[in-house]
Every structure is written in C-alpha cells, then in structure tokens.
Design a protein around this motif. Structure first.
Motif, PDB file in Angstrom:
ATOM      1  N   VAL A 186       1.013  -1.545   0.033  1.00  0.00           N
ATOM      2  CA  VAL A 186      -0.003   0.182   0.347  1.00  0.00           C
ATOM      3  C   VAL A 186       0.680   1.208  -0.028  1.00  0.00           C
ATOM      4  CG1 VAL A 186      -1.745   1.151   1.434  1.00  0.00           C
ATOM      5  CG2 VAL A 186      -2.055  -1.183   1.379  1.00  0.00           C
ATOM      6  N   THR A 187       0.633   2.113  -1.025  1.00  0.00           N
ATOM      7  CA  THR A 187       1.204   3.017  -1.131  1.00  0.00           C
ATOM      8  C   THR A 187       0.425   4.520  -1.808  1.00  0.00           C
ATOM      9  OG1 THR A 187       2.419   3.160  -3.661  1.00  0.00           O
ATOM     10  CG2 THR A 187       3.039   2.047  -1.950  1.00  0.00           C
ATOM     11  N   PRO A 188       1.283   5.276  -1.649  1.00  0.00           N
ATOM     12  CA  PRO A 188       0.005   6.393  -1.971  1.00  0.00           C
ATOM     13  C   PRO A 188      -0.223   6.647  -3.673  1.00  0.00           C
ATOM     14  CG  PRO A 188       1.728   7.706  -0.413  1.00  0.00           C
ATOM     15  CD  PRO A 188       2.138   6.565  -0.910  1.00  0.00           C
ATOM     16  N   GLU A 189       0.501   6.040  -4.181  1.00  0.00           N
ATOM     17  CA  GLU A 189       0.216   6.057  -5.823  1.00  0.00           C
ATOM     18  C   GLU A 189      -0.642   4.689  -5.857  1.00  0.00           C
ATOM     19  OE1 GLU A 189       3.367   6.162  -4.699  1.00  0.00           O
ATOM     20  OE2 GLU A 189       3.217   8.617  -5.335  1.00  0.00           O
ATOM     21  N   ARG A 190      -0.772   3.093  -5.127  1.00  0.00           N
ATOM     22  CA  ARG A 190      -1.107   2.198  -5.378  1.00  0.00           C
ATOM     23  C   ARG A 190      -1.783   1.123  -4.311  1.00  0.00           C
ATOM     24  NH1 ARG A 190       3.102  -1.546  -8.321  1.00  0.00           N
ATOM     25  NH2 ARG A 190       4.363  -1.721  -6.979  1.00  0.00           N
ATOM     26  N   ILE A 191      -2.709  -0.261  -4.616  1.00  0.00           N
ATOM     27  CA  ILE A 191      -2.562  -1.157  -4.310  1.00  0.00           C
ATOM     28  C   ILE A 191      -2.377  -2.390  -4.260  1.00  0.00           C
ATOM     29  CG2 ILE A 191      -3.907  -2.307  -2.130  1.00  0.00           C
ATOM     30  CD1 ILE A 191      -5.973   0.657  -2.488  1.00  0.00           C
ATOM     31  N   VAL A 192      -1.777  -3.144  -3.578  1.00  0.00           N
ATOM     32  CA  VAL A 192      -1.303  -4.487  -4.446  1.00  0.00           C
ATOM     33  C   VAL A 192      -1.618  -5.475  -3.634  1.00  0.00           C
ATOM     34  CG1 VAL A 192       0.649  -5.819  -5.323  1.00  0.00           C
ATOM     35  CG2 VAL A 192       0.952  -3.700  -5.807  1.00  0.00           C
ATOM     36  N   VAL A 193      -2.766  -6.352  -4.230  1.00  0.00           N
ATOM     37  CA  VAL A 193      -3.426  -7.469  -3.793  1.00  0.00           C
ATOM     38  C   VAL A 193      -2.944  -8.243  -4.134  1.00  0.00           C
ATOM     39  CG1 VAL A 193      -4.952  -6.239  -2.372  1.00  0.00           C
ATOM     40  CG2 VAL A 193      -6.067  -6.854  -4.385  1.00  0.00           C
ATOM     41  N   LYS A 194      -3.419  -9.281  -3.521  1.00  0.00           N
ATOM     42  CA  LYS A 194      -2.889 -11.124  -4.016  1.00  0.00           C
ATOM     43  C   LYS A 194      -3.970 -12.269  -3.294  1.00  0.00           C
ATOM     44  CE  LYS A 194       0.070 -13.846  -0.347  1.00  0.00           C
ATOM     45  NZ  LYS A 194       1.135 -13.973  -0.926  1.00  0.00           N
ATOM     46  N   VAL A 195      -3.924 -12.780  -4.945  1.00  0.00           N
ATOM     47  CA  VAL A 195      -4.906 -13.824  -3.813  1.00  0.00           C
ATOM     48  C   VAL A 195      -4.613 -14.365  -3.044  1.00  0.00           C
ATOM     49  CG1 VAL A 195      -6.404 -16.062  -4.527  1.00  0.00           C
ATOM     50  CG2 VAL A 195      -5.914 -14.483  -6.450  1.00  0.00           C
ATOM     51  N   ASP A 196      -5.353 -14.568  -1.354  1.00  0.00           N
ATOM     52  CA  ASP A 196      -5.353 -15.298  -0.194  1.00  0.00           C
ATOM     53  C   ASP A 196      -4.858 -16.353  -0.371  1.00  0.00           C
ATOM     54  OD1 ASP A 196      -4.364 -15.675   2.250  1.00  0.00           O
ATOM     55  OD2 ASP A 196      -6.220 -14.982   2.924  1.00  0.00           O
ATOM     56  N   ASP A 197      -3.430 -17.157  -0.628  1.00  0.00           N
ATOM     57  CA  ASP A 197      -2.663 -18.337  -0.164  1.00  0.00           C
ATOM     58  C   ASP A 197      -3.328 -19.036   0.797  1.00  0.00           C
ATOM     59  OD1 ASP A 197      -1.024 -16.859   1.330  1.00  0.00           O
ATOM     60  OD2 ASP A 197       0.493 -16.838  -0.732  1.00  0.00           O
ATOM     61  N   GLY A 207      -1.131 -18.644   2.739  1.00  0.00           N
ATOM     62  CA  GLY A 207       0.221 -18.936   3.719  1.00  0.00           C
ATOM     63  C   GLY A 207       1.688 -20.684   2.914  1.00  0.00           C
ATOM     64  N   ASP A 208       0.360 -20.682   2.388  1.00  0.00           N
ATOM     65  CA  ASP A 208       1.346 -21.863   0.588  1.00  0.00           C
ATOM     66  C   ASP A 208       2.162 -21.063   0.181  1.00  0.00           C
ATOM     67  OD1 ASP A 208       2.147 -23.535  -0.732  1.00  0.00           O
ATOM     68  OD2 ASP A 208      -0.056 -23.909  -1.764  1.00  0.00           O
ATOM     69  N   VAL A 209       3.570 -20.931   0.968  1.00  0.00           N
ATOM     70  CA  VAL A 209       4.824 -19.967  -0.317  1.00  0.00           C
ATOM     71  C   VAL A 209       5.047 -21.143  -1.215  1.00  0.00           C
ATOM     72  CG1 VAL A 209       5.384 -19.640   2.450  1.00  0.00           C
ATOM     73  CG2 VAL A 209       6.571 -21.403   1.038  1.00  0.00           C
ATOM     74  N   GLY A 210       4.611 -22.480  -2.010  1.00  0.00           N
ATOM     75  CA  GLY A 210       5.011 -23.543  -3.136  1.00  0.00           C
ATOM     76  C   GLY A 210       3.774 -23.111  -3.687  1.00  0.00           C
ATOM     77  N   HIS A 211       3.369 -22.046  -3.363  1.00  0.00           N
ATOM     78  CA  HIS A 211       2.231 -22.254  -4.973  1.00  0.00           C
ATOM     79  C   HIS A 211       1.775 -19.902  -5.030  1.00  0.00           C
ATOM     80  CE1 HIS A 211      -1.804 -22.728  -6.726  1.00  0.00           C
ATOM     81  NE2 HIS A 211      -2.303 -21.297  -6.438  1.00  0.00           N
ATOM     82  N   GLY A 212       1.704 -19.658  -6.389  1.00  0.00           N
ATOM     83  CA  GLY A 212       2.064 -18.324  -6.413  1.00  0.00           C
ATOM     84  C   GLY A 212       0.693 -18.169  -7.267  1.00  0.00           C
ATOM     85  N   THR A 213       0.286 -17.005  -6.686  1.00  0.00           N
ATOM     86  CA  THR A 213      -0.901 -16.514  -6.518  1.00  0.00           C
ATOM     87  C   THR A 213      -1.432 -15.468  -7.737  1.00  0.00           C
ATOM     88  OG1 THR A 213      -0.743 -15.406  -4.322  1.00  0.00           O
ATOM     89  CG2 THR A 213      -1.439 -17.796  -4.460  1.00  0.00           C
ATOM     90  N   ALA A 214      -2.649 -15.142  -8.008  1.00  0.00           N
ATOM     91  CA  ALA A 214      -2.438 -13.780  -9.113  1.00  0.00           C
ATOM     92  C   ALA A 214      -2.770 -12.478  -7.724  1.00  0.00           C
ATOM     93  CB  ALA A 214      -3.894 -14.407  -9.406  1.00  0.00           C
ATOM     94  N   ARG A 215      -1.848 -11.725  -9.035  1.00  0.00           N
ATOM     95  CA  ARG A 215      -2.068 -10.092  -7.533  1.00  0.00           C
ATOM     96  C   ARG A 215      -2.870  -9.267  -8.797  1.00  0.00           C
ATOM     97  NH1 ARG A 215       3.911  -9.315  -4.485  1.00  0.00           N
ATOM     98  NH2 ARG A 215       3.876 -11.557  -4.044  1.00  0.00           N
ATOM     99  N   PHE A 216      -3.120  -8.844  -7.636  1.00  0.00           N
ATOM    100  CA  PHE A 216      -3.695  -7.227  -8.762  1.00  0.00           C
ATOM    101  C   PHE A 216      -3.334  -5.099  -8.216  1.00  0.00           C
ATOM    102  CE2 PHE A 216      -6.867 -10.798  -8.574  1.00  0.00           C
ATOM    103  CZ  PHE A 216      -7.367 -11.248  -9.646  1.00  0.00           C
ATOM    104  N   THR A 217      -2.660  -5.185  -9.181  1.00  0.00           N
ATOM    105  CA  THR A 217      -2.968  -3.229  -8.776  1.00  0.00           C
ATOM    106  C   THR A 217      -4.542  -2.783  -8.897  1.00  0.00           C
ATOM    107  OG1 THR A 217      -0.440  -3.943 -10.010  1.00  0.00           O
ATOM    108  CG2 THR A 217      -1.634  -1.549  -9.603  1.00  0.00           C
ATOM    109  N   LEU A 218      -3.957  -1.822  -7.099  1.00  0.00           N
ATOM    110  CA  LEU A 218      -5.380  -0.754  -7.145  1.00  0.00           C
ATOM    111  C   LEU A 218      -5.032   0.548  -7.592  1.00  0.00           C
ATOM    112  CD1 LEU A 218      -7.570  -3.243  -5.370  1.00  0.00           C
ATOM    113  CD2 LEU A 218      -7.396  -3.495  -8.594  1.00  0.00           C
ATOM    114  N   PRO A 219      -5.657   1.165  -7.578  1.00  0.00           N
ATOM    115  CA  PRO A 219      -5.120   2.745  -7.931  1.00  0.00           C
ATOM    116  C   PRO A 219      -6.192   2.686  -6.066  1.00  0.00           C
ATOM    117  CG  PRO A 219      -7.766   2.194  -8.248  1.00  0.00           C
ATOM    118  CD  PRO A 219      -7.551   1.016  -8.664  1.00  0.00           C
TER     119      PRO A 219
END
Length: 64
Positions: free
Chosen positions: A17-28, A30-42
């Motif tokens: 979270v910054t003054p320019e954007r918010i980045v979220v990822k699909v909640d995994d 805590g599964d560190v072995g599985h990549g998840t989709a990320r979304f950049t929001l305004p």
C-alpha cells in the motif's frame, strides 16, 4: 474481498500500500509453494476492495 465483474469475489491479502497504488494477491493462506494472482489497484481505496461479508467464498471450499 475483491469484487470482480461477472465472477465471484476473491479473498485477497494486501501486499503493498503506497500513496500511488494498492497491490493485493489472492489469499494463499501461507502456502509458499504456490504462486497466486496479483492485482494492482488505484489509490485511494477502490469500492471493489471490501471486507468479507457473510456468504462470501471462504477460500477453502471449491465453488465449481
């Protein structure tokens, strides 16, 4: 929760979270072995990013 057009909402976790954007990822959950989709929001916080509500997908139940 991240609301999506024409699809069920996704349970997400904030990554950045910054003054320019918010980045979220699909909640995994805590599964560190599985990549998840990320979304950049305004910034500021968009309406489609919201707290969970009763009846939302829980992330542990397969919905189809």
């Amino acid at each position: 929760m991240l609301e999506r057009d024409g699809a069920a909402p996704l349970r997400v976790r904030m990554v950045e979270v910054t003054p320019e954007r918010i980045v979220v990822k699909v909640d995994d959950y805590g599964d560190v072995g599985h990549g998840t989709a990320r979304f950049t929001l305004p910034w500021p916080l968009p309406v489609r990013l919201r707290p969970p509500r009763p009846g939302d997908p829980d992330g542990f139940t397969f919905a189809g």
